[in-house]
Write an enzyme that holds these catalytic residues in place. Structure first.
Site, PDB file in Angstrom:
ATOM      1  N   HIS A  77       0.900  -1.354   0.147  1.00 40.58           N
ATOM      2  CA  HIS A  77       0.107   0.075  -0.103  1.00 40.58           C
ATOM      3  C   HIS A  77       0.812   1.334   0.025  1.00 40.58           C
ATOM      4  O   HIS A  77       1.859   1.257   0.643  1.00 40.58           O
ATOM      5  CB  HIS A  77      -1.134   0.122   1.092  1.00 40.58           C
ATOM      6  CG  HIS A  77      -0.399   0.056   2.431  1.00 40.58           C
ATOM      7  ND1 HIS A  77      -0.079   1.178   3.268  1.00 40.58           N
ATOM      8  CD2 HIS A  77      -0.122  -0.921   3.385  1.00 40.58           C
ATOM      9  CE1 HIS A  77       0.212   1.096   4.385  1.00 40.58           C
ATOM     10  NE2 HIS A  77       0.180  -0.339   4.602  1.00 40.58           N
ATOM     11  N   ASP A  79      -0.314   4.403   1.069  1.00 42.88           N
ATOM     12  CA  ASP A  79      -0.425   5.525   2.374  1.00 42.88           C
ATOM     13  C   ASP A  79       0.431   5.314   3.442  1.00 42.88           C
ATOM     14  O   ASP A  79       0.548   3.921   3.789  1.00 42.88           O
ATOM     15  CB  ASP A  79      -1.899   5.560   2.240  1.00 42.88           C
ATOM     16  CG  ASP A  79      -2.790   4.450   2.985  1.00 42.88           C
ATOM     17  OD1 ASP A  79      -2.309   3.239   2.223  1.00 42.88           O
ATOM     18  OD2 ASP A  79      -3.328   4.395   3.909  1.00 42.88           O
ATOM     19  N   ASP A 107       5.989   1.123   7.020  1.00 45.40           N
ATOM     20  CA  ASP A 107       4.627   0.509   6.497  1.00 45.40           C
ATOM     21  C   ASP A 107       4.106   1.571   5.653  1.00 45.40           C
ATOM     22  O   ASP A 107       3.542   2.620   6.096  1.00 45.40           O
ATOM     23  CB  ASP A 107       3.981   0.715   8.074  1.00 45.40           C
ATOM     24  CG  ASP A 107       2.733   0.150   7.792  1.00 45.40           C
ATOM     25  OD1 ASP A 107       2.273  -0.172   6.823  1.00 45.40           O
ATOM     26  OD2 ASP A 107       1.812   0.346   8.855  1.00 45.40           O
ATOM     27  N   GLU A 140      -5.075   2.123   2.778  1.00 42.22           N
ATOM     28  CA  GLU A 140      -5.111   0.890   3.452  1.00 42.22           C
ATOM     29  C   GLU A 140      -5.295   1.137   4.853  1.00 42.22           C
ATOM     30  O   GLU A 140      -6.164   0.545   5.677  1.00 42.22           O
ATOM     31  CB  GLU A 140      -3.892   0.207   3.393  1.00 42.22           C
ATOM     32  CG  GLU A 140      -3.890  -1.472   3.862  1.00 42.22           C
ATOM     33  CD  GLU A 140      -3.265  -1.435   5.324  1.00 42.22           C
ATOM     34  OE1 GLU A 140      -3.638  -2.417   5.818  1.00 42.22           O
ATOM     35  OE2 GLU A 140      -2.861  -0.523   5.877  1.00 42.22           O
ATOM     36  N   GLU A 141      -4.852   2.192   5.358  1.00 41.47           N
ATOM     37  CA  GLU A 141      -4.620   2.588   6.742  1.00 41.47           C
ATOM     38  C   GLU A 141      -6.088   3.190   7.128  1.00 41.47           C
ATOM     39  O   GLU A 141      -6.270   3.370   8.351  1.00 41.47           O
ATOM     40  CB  GLU A 141      -3.726   3.686   7.031  1.00 41.47           C
ATOM     41  CG  GLU A 141      -2.111   3.116   6.701  1.00 41.47           C
ATOM     42  CD  GLU A 141      -1.745   2.106   7.613  1.00 41.47           C
ATOM     43  OE1 GLU A 141      -2.389   1.707   8.690  1.00 41.47           O
ATOM     44  OE2 GLU A 141      -0.504   1.713   7.301  1.00 41.47           O
ATOM     45  N   ASP A 164       3.273  -6.270   3.708  1.00 41.69           N
ATOM     46  CA  ASP A 164       2.711  -5.571   4.686  1.00 41.69           C
ATOM     47  C   ASP A 164       2.656  -6.002   6.024  1.00 41.69           C
ATOM     48  O   ASP A 164       1.659  -5.984   6.839  1.00 41.69           O
ATOM     49  CB  ASP A 164       1.155  -4.984   4.291  1.00 41.69           C
ATOM     50  CG  ASP A 164       0.732  -3.986   5.217  1.00 41.69           C
ATOM     51  OD1 ASP A 164       1.627  -3.073   5.631  1.00 41.69           O
ATOM     52  OD2 ASP A 164      -0.546  -3.501   5.194  1.00 41.69           O
ATOM     53  N   HIS A 345       3.608   2.628  13.397  1.00 43.54           N
ATOM     54  CA  HIS A 345       2.528   3.710  13.559  1.00 43.54           C
ATOM     55  C   HIS A 345       2.865   4.140  14.814  1.00 43.54           C
ATOM     56  O   HIS A 345       1.985   4.629  15.749  1.00 43.54           O
ATOM     57  CB  HIS A 345       1.191   2.658  13.907  1.00 43.54           C
ATOM     58  CG  HIS A 345       0.428   2.351  12.834  1.00 43.54           C
ATOM     59  ND1 HIS A 345      -0.784   1.895  12.489  1.00 43.54           N
ATOM     60  CD2 HIS A 345       0.948   1.952  11.383  1.00 43.54           C
ATOM     61  CE1 HIS A 345      -1.384   1.522  11.346  1.00 43.54           C
ATOM     62  NE2 HIS A 345      -0.003   1.557  10.980  1.00 43.54           N
TER      63      HIS A 345
HETATM   64 ZN   LIG Z   1       0.682  -1.319   6.317  1.00 42.68          ZN
END
Ligand SMILES: [Zn+2]
Length: 374
Positions: A77, A79, A107, A140-141, A164, A345
Site C-alpha cells: 500500500h 499510504d 509501513d 489501506e490505513e 505489509d 504507527h
Molecule cells: Zn501497512
C-alpha cells in the site's frame, strides 16, 4: 547477488521522503508509475480514488512475462499514517529510523521498495518471470479502503504476495475477521439536582452493560474492545444518550458471532434493569478472517523460494487485518510476507535494510520459480 542492497536502500529513502498520507497518495503514485514505466510495465489507475475521496486510485501495473505462466500479484500500500508528513529518515549503519517527529513510513514503503527492486533485478539480470501484476493500493490505513474498491476486472492474477507486516522471516497466512460495533444507549434527560428520579442515565446503563462484558482477549483467536465513548450534555443533566464504538475480532467466524451475541445480551440485560432505557446496535463487517494453508500453491511456491534463496520463512497468524484479508475474501489467494518494518504507527519506527534485502531475495526467487508454474 541480483538484489542490490544500495539500490533498494536508496529507493526506500526516496520513497519515505515523499508525503503520502491516506487520500493524498498522488505524488507517490506518480513516482511509482514512473518507476514501473521505466521497467516496461503498463500502468493504469482504477476509480477507487473517486470512491473514497482521494487524490488517486489504486495503481495497477502489468509486466509481460518471459513465459506464459500463471500471472503473479505483488501488492503493497502507498499510504502512511499520521504523523507522516515531512519524514526525515536517519541512517545508522544497517538501520533506518525516523528522526522521532514522524513515523518512518516503512509501513508500507518497505513493501513498495521490495517489489520494485525485485522487478529491477529481474530485468537487469534477464531472469525468467511470469506475467507480473503490481497493485499499489491507496487508503489501506483507513480500513483497507483501496483493496475494497480495487477494480479486480483489471487484475488477472489470482495468487500472490502482499508485503505489509513487520516480522522479517515470517509470512502471515492467518488473520482475524473484524466487525465494527456501534451502540447508542438512550435514557431520559432530567434536571440532575431537582428531579433526578425522572431521568434515566444513559451513562449508567452503558456502564452497567460494560461492567459485565467479556473484553480484551477473549480466547486465543478472539478479541474485543470499546475504542471510544461519548455522551452527555452538561453536569446538571441526567444524560439521555451515549454512543460507543468498538470492535470484535476472531480468526473463527462462529466465535466472532458468539462475542457479538454476548455484547448484545449485556446491553439487553442492562436495558432490562433500567426501565425507560433503550439501545440501538449497529454492526458492520470490516473484513473476514483469512486462512491460507501451508499446502496452498502460493505457500508451496514461497517455501520453495525461501529454500532456494537460503532463507527461512515460517507461516504465522497475525492479530491485525490488511489488504490480504480483502483480497482473499474477494477470491484471490495471497499471503502477507514480512518486510522488517518495526514499531510501526509510532514515531520510533525503524527497520533494517538487511531485512528488506532478505525479503526481496525470497521474492525474487519466488518470481523466477513462478515462471514455469502454470
Ligand atoms: Zn501497512
Amino acid at each position: 547477488m541480483p538484489i542490490r542492497e544500495d539500490r533498494l536502500r536508496d529507493l526506500f529513502l526516496d520513497l519515505v521522503r515523499i508525503d503520502s498520507l491516506s487520500r493524498r497518495e498522488g505524488a507517490i503514485a506518480q513516482r511509482l508509475a514512473a518507476e514501473l514505466l521505466k521497467l516496461g510495465a503498463s500502468v493504469e489507475f482504477d476509480e477507487a480514488g473517486t470512491a473514497v475521496g482521494g487524490e488517486v486510485g489504486n495503481l495497477i501495473a502489468h509486466l509481460h512475462g518471459t513465459t506464459s505462466a500463471e500471472p503473479l500479484l505483488l501488492c503493497a500500500h502507498m499510504d502512511t499514517v499520521e504523523p507522516g508528513a515531512g519524514v526525515k529518515p536517519v541512517i545508522d549503519g544497517d538501520v533506518i529510523r525516523s528522526d522521532g517527529t514522524t513515523v518512518l513510513g516503512g509501513d508500507d514503503k518497505s513493501g513498495v521498495a521490495i517489489v520494485l527492486e525485485c522487478l529491477r533485478a529481474c530485468q537487469e539480470d534477464g531472469l525468467p518471470h511470469p506475467p507480473v501484476e503490481v497493485v499499489f493500493t491507496i487508503c489501506e490505513e483507513l480500513g483497507l479502503l483501496g483493496a475494497r474498491h480495487l477494480d479486480l476486472g483489471r487484475v488477472r492474477a489470482r495468487r500472490g504476495l502482499v508485503f505489509d507486516s513487520d516480522a522479517a522471516g515470517f509470512v502471515f497466512t492467518r488473520a482475524p475477521g473484524s466487525t465494527l460495533v456501534e451502540v447508542v444507549v438512550r435514557g431520559r434527560a432530567a434536571h440532575a439536582g431537582m428531579a433526578p428520579e425522572r431521568g434515566v442515565s444513559a451513562i449508567r446503563v452503558a456502564a452497567d452493560a460494560i461492567a459485565g462484558m467479556r473484553l480484551g482477549r477473549i480466547d486465543e483467536e478472539t478479541t474485543a474492545n470499546w475504542g471510544t465513548i461519548a455522551g452527555g450534555r452538561a453536569i446538571n443533566i441526567i444524560p439521555d444518550e451515549v454512543r460507543l464504538r468498538g470492535e470484535a475480532r476472531s480468526h473463527d467466524l462462529a466465535k466472532l458471532q458468539a462475542q457479538l451475541d454476548h455484547i448484545r445480551q449485556c446491553f439487553d440485560d442492562a436495558v432490562a434493569r433500567h426501565p425507560g432505557a433503550s439501545i440501538e446496535m449497529r454492526l458492520e463487517e470490516m473484513y473476514q478472517p483469512m486462512s491460507v494453508g501451508d499446502d496452498a500453491p502460493i505457500m508451496q511456491l514461497l517455501l520453495a523460494a525461501a529454500a532456494q534463496a537460503g532463507r527461512t520463512v515460517a507461516s504465522a497468524g497475525m492479530g491485525g487485518g490488511c489488504d490480504a484479508n480483502i483480497l482473499n475474501q474477494r477470491g484471490l489467494q495471497v499471503v502477507n510476507l514480512g518486510t522488517g518494518m518495526r514499531d510501526i504507527h509510532t514515531t520510533n519506527e525503524w527497520l533494517k535494510v538487511s531485512d528488506m534485502v532478505a525479503a526481496a531475495e525470497v521474492t525474487l526467487a519466488l518470481v523466477t520459480l513462478a515462471a514455469d508454474r502454470t
